[in-house]
Scaffold this motif. Structure first.
Motif, PDB file in Angstrom:
ATOM      1  N   LYS A   1       5.408 -28.313  22.728  1.00  0.00           N
ATOM      2  CA  LYS A   1       4.668 -28.300  23.993  1.00  0.00           C
ATOM      3  C   LYS A   1       4.864 -26.972  24.721  1.00  0.00           C
ATOM      4  O   LYS A   1       5.922 -26.367  24.633  1.00  0.00           O
TER       5      LYS A   1
ATOM      6  N   ILE B   1      -7.878 -23.345  25.051  1.00  0.00           N
ATOM      7  CA  ILE B   1      -6.562 -23.478  24.403  1.00  0.00           C
ATOM      8  C   ILE B   1      -6.704 -23.563  22.869  1.00  0.00           C
ATOM      9  O   ILE B   1      -5.947 -22.901  22.145  1.00  0.00           O
TER      10      ILE B   1
ATOM     11  N   THR C   1      -8.059 -22.194  30.649  1.00  0.00           N
ATOM     12  CA  THR C   1      -7.685 -23.574  30.298  1.00  0.00           C
ATOM     13  C   THR C   1      -8.742 -24.281  29.448  1.00  0.00           C
ATOM     14  O   THR C   1      -8.468 -25.320  28.872  1.00  0.00           O
ATOM     15  N   ASP C   2      -9.947 -23.712  29.377  1.00  0.00           N
ATOM     16  CA  ASP C   2     -10.978 -24.314  28.510  1.00  0.00           C
ATOM     17  C   ASP C   2     -10.930 -23.740  27.094  1.00  0.00           C
ATOM     18  O   ASP C   2     -11.806 -24.042  26.277  1.00  0.00           O
TER      19      ASP C   2
ATOM     20  N   TRP D   1       3.098 -17.787  23.421  1.00  0.00           N
ATOM     21  CA  TRP D   1       3.093 -19.186  23.853  1.00  0.00           C
ATOM     22  C   TRP D   1       4.442 -19.438  24.508  1.00  0.00           C
ATOM     23  O   TRP D   1       5.469 -19.068  23.955  1.00  0.00           O
TER      24      TRP D   1
ATOM     25  N   GLU E   1      -4.899 -15.087  26.161  1.00  0.00           N
ATOM     26  CA  GLU E   1      -6.193 -15.652  26.555  1.00  0.00           C
ATOM     27  C   GLU E   1      -7.307 -14.613  26.404  1.00  0.00           C
ATOM     28  O   GLU E   1      -8.404 -14.933  25.956  1.00  0.00           O
TER      29      GLU E   1
ATOM     30  N   VAL F   1       0.887 -28.609  30.800  1.00  0.00           N
ATOM     31  CA  VAL F   1       1.434 -28.547  29.435  1.00  0.00           C
ATOM     32  C   VAL F   1       0.361 -28.916  28.406  1.00  0.00           C
ATOM     33  O   VAL F   1      -0.514 -29.731  28.688  1.00  0.00           O
ATOM     34  N   TRP F   2       0.413 -28.235  27.280  1.00  0.00           N
ATOM     35  CA  TRP F   2      -0.475 -28.541  26.157  1.00  0.00           C
ATOM     36  C   TRP F   2       0.365 -28.729  24.897  1.00  0.00           C
ATOM     37  O   TRP F   2       1.440 -28.113  24.768  1.00  0.00           O
ATOM     38  N   ASP F   3      -0.171 -29.545  23.992  1.00  0.00           N
ATOM     39  CA  ASP F   3       0.495 -29.706  22.691  1.00  0.00           C
ATOM     40  C   ASP F   3       0.105 -28.556  21.787  1.00  0.00           C
ATOM     41  O   ASP F   3      -1.006 -28.039  21.881  1.00  0.00           O
ATOM     42  N   SER F   4       1.041 -28.175  20.925  1.00  0.00           N
ATOM     43  CA  SER F   4       0.681 -27.183  19.901  1.00  0.00           C
ATOM     44  C   SER F   4       1.453 -27.567  18.644  1.00  0.00           C
ATOM     45  O   SER F   4       2.402 -28.352  18.728  1.00  0.00           O
TER      46      SER F   4
ATOM     47  N   TRP G   1       7.502 -25.264  27.083  1.00  0.00           N
ATOM     48  CA  TRP G   1       7.516 -25.951  28.383  1.00  0.00           C
ATOM     49  C   TRP G   1       8.913 -25.911  28.995  1.00  0.00           C
ATOM     50  O   TRP G   1       9.906 -26.065  28.295  1.00  0.00           O
TER      51      TRP G   1
ATOM     52  N   ARG H   1       2.526 -23.620  27.068  1.00  0.00           N
ATOM     53  CA  ARG H   1       1.278 -23.060  27.628  1.00  0.00           C
ATOM     54  C   ARG H   1       1.116 -21.631  27.128  1.00  0.00           C
ATOM     55  O   ARG H   1       2.096 -20.986  26.710  1.00  0.00           O
TER      56      ARG H   1
END
Ligand code: AMP
Ligand code: ZN
Length: 469
Positions: free
Chosen positions: A204, A119, A116-117, A186, A212, A197-200, A189, A206
């Motif tokens: 949206k 993305i 998560t650090d 990816w 990763e 959730v993250w924006d891309s 969501w 993950r």
């Protein structure tokens, strides 16, 4: 000295040499932090610890990266069930993992990056794959890797590309070889993801699990590095997909050598959370086994052979470690305060056979055979008064060299000595008194009582030496 390791890619043993300078760069797939790791997981981590220690034993420097998978289906489900944020849910399991590593005397890696650090790094990688025409967006809002467009796809798992079904997609992170197809980079969501959730630039969502590791490995170790490892279940699809993402983006070879350990089994089946046939490290510690004994069991099988977990093996470990301890104690007593002299030639041979064993694809069972040969020879030499104090000191130094790889000879012993409970110490003291009165019958009775409580006692010229069985 030359290290030969079995490369899962070529399916043969190859010489391991650093790509650059004297440093080996190693990526090891780490835990998914949704629960306590079980000892099957720790078989993989102890194998990697042995690998790391053997590399150092051969005089190389090492940079090891182990990722923490702190976002996936299981971590998201756990956080939602507990009604807490993802990081809050994973934090105690990350701490437990680090605590467990200490219990097993596993050396820490240089970097433990959390998914998560990272993305932004993952999004950059997806962008590169779009630029190369290897990624596409599907109607469900997810982004997939197009495996048909990468000619080398399947080289690690030796996939049959004829079976490739054009356009077939797999949205799960884990799947069988037979059903391979385009995999998710990816995941768009959906309501199962709750607030995770993250924006891309593509909407949206993950990251997929495979992404990763490629992103973090390249960030910390460079686009091409020496070694990548994991349990055999990681080979496909996880590692195959890591290669596809990295090589697809850079056009360079991702990893020089791949190594995988076989599974820890219970009654012939893989130990796993899903089968419910697992023990955590904590379960075994509660049953009275030490980290040292558990480590001994986990490392004392060839890493490419499945290892069956049994309590008999733990018992055998206890007995074997006691033999080593007795020999070390006797050597320590003999050495006294002497300086290290020359190692006798019979002990020197043990070092040679030990190095040969560990450098031949980490043959740890064979390296233990060298240790026990040495124990036998030391015992008989001490018995025949054939070892000087200086030689004893030198042999102790040799044992430390062995232990730099094995991590079970010295580890955990000081702790055992320091932690003699009061009632045991009281018996030991009482025995000292009756011995001074030459009451041998009472002395023997106390010895038996101590034994029944799990403690052994040895009489030496500096007094009684007490030790837990
Ligand atoms: P996971 O947390 O499931 O991603 O697994 C972490 C590591 O443990 C991976 O390298 C897996 O391959 C490994 N692993 C999982 N189960 C076993 C097992 N029973 N024996 C050996 N390694 C395992
Ligand atoms: Zn990985």
């Amino acid at each position: 000295m030359m290290m030969n390791f079995y490369n899962s890619m070529s399916r043969s043993k190859e010489e391991m040499k650093p790509l650059e300078d004297n440093r080996i760069r190693l990526y090891t797939c780490g835990p998914t932090v949704y629960n306590f790791a079980h000892i099957g997981n720790f078989r993989a981590y102890t194998f990697e610890d042995i690998l790391r220690r053997v590399i150092k034993f051969n005089g190389y420097e090492i940079t090891q990266v182990m990722n923490l998978t702190d976002v996936d289906d299981k971590t998201i489900r756990g956080a939602i069930e507990q009604g807490v944020a993802l990081k809050e849910f994973t934090a105690p399991f990350i701490q437990a993992f680090f605590d467990d590593l200490k219990v097993l005397n596993i050396e820490p890696a240089e970097v433990y990056p959390a998914a998560t650090d990272h993305i932004p790094e993952m999004l950059d990688l997806i962008q590169k794959l779009f630029d190369k025409g290897l990624a596409y967006k599907s109607d469900d809002g997810s982004i997939y890797f197009s495996v048909a467009k990468l000619p080398g796809y399947g080289k690690l798992a030796h996939l049959d590309r004829e079976k490739l079904r054009a356009g077939a997609r797999v949205s799960q992170d884990e799947y069988e070889k037979e059903s391979y197809g385009d995999f998710a980079l990816w995941k768009g969501w959906d309501e199962n993801d709750g607030g995770v959730v993250w924006d891309s630039p593509w909407g949206k969502g993950r990251p997929g699990w495979h992404l990763e590791c490629s992103a973090m490995a390249m960030k910390y170790l460079g686009e091409s590095f020496d070694l990548h490892t994991g349990g055999i279940d990681n080979l496909f699809p996880h590692h195959e997909n890591e290669i596809a993402q990295a090589e697809g983006a850079t056009g360079k070879p991702f990893v020089n050598m791949w190594m995988h350990c076989a599974h820890l089994r219970v009654n012939g089946e893989k130990m796993s959370k899903s089968l419910g046939n697992f023990f955590t490290l904590r379960d075994l510690i509660e049953k009275g086994w030490s980290g040292r004994e558990i480590r001994y069991v986990l490392i004392n099988g060839h890493y490419r052979q499945p290892l069956n977990f049994t309590f008999d093996a733990l018992n055998a470990a206890r007995v074997s470690l006691a033999r080593i301890d007795e020999c070390i104690d006797a050597l320590t007593e003999k050495a006294g305060t002497a300086e290290q002299g020359t190692i006798p030639s019979w002990a020197q041979k043990a070092l040679q056979s030990f190095s040969d064993a560990v450098n031949d694809d980490l043959n740890i069972p064979e390296s233990f055979a060298s240790v026990f040969n040495l124990v036998r020879e030391v015992n008989s030499a001490l018995h025949n008064d054939g070892v000087s104090s200086e030689e004893a000191a030198a042999i102790l130094g040799l044992c430390n060299n062995f232990d730099a790889v094995l991590g079970v000879i010295r580890f955990g012993r000081a702790q055992q000595r320091a932690e003699i409970p009061e009632d045991i110490q009281a018996l030991v003291d009482a025995r000292a008194v009756v011995r001074s009165e030459k009451n041998w019958a009472e002395s023997d009775r106390i010895r038996d009582e101590l034994a029944s409580l799990g403690w052994s006692i040895r009489d030496s010229k500096d007094g009684q030496k007490v030790k837990k069985f």
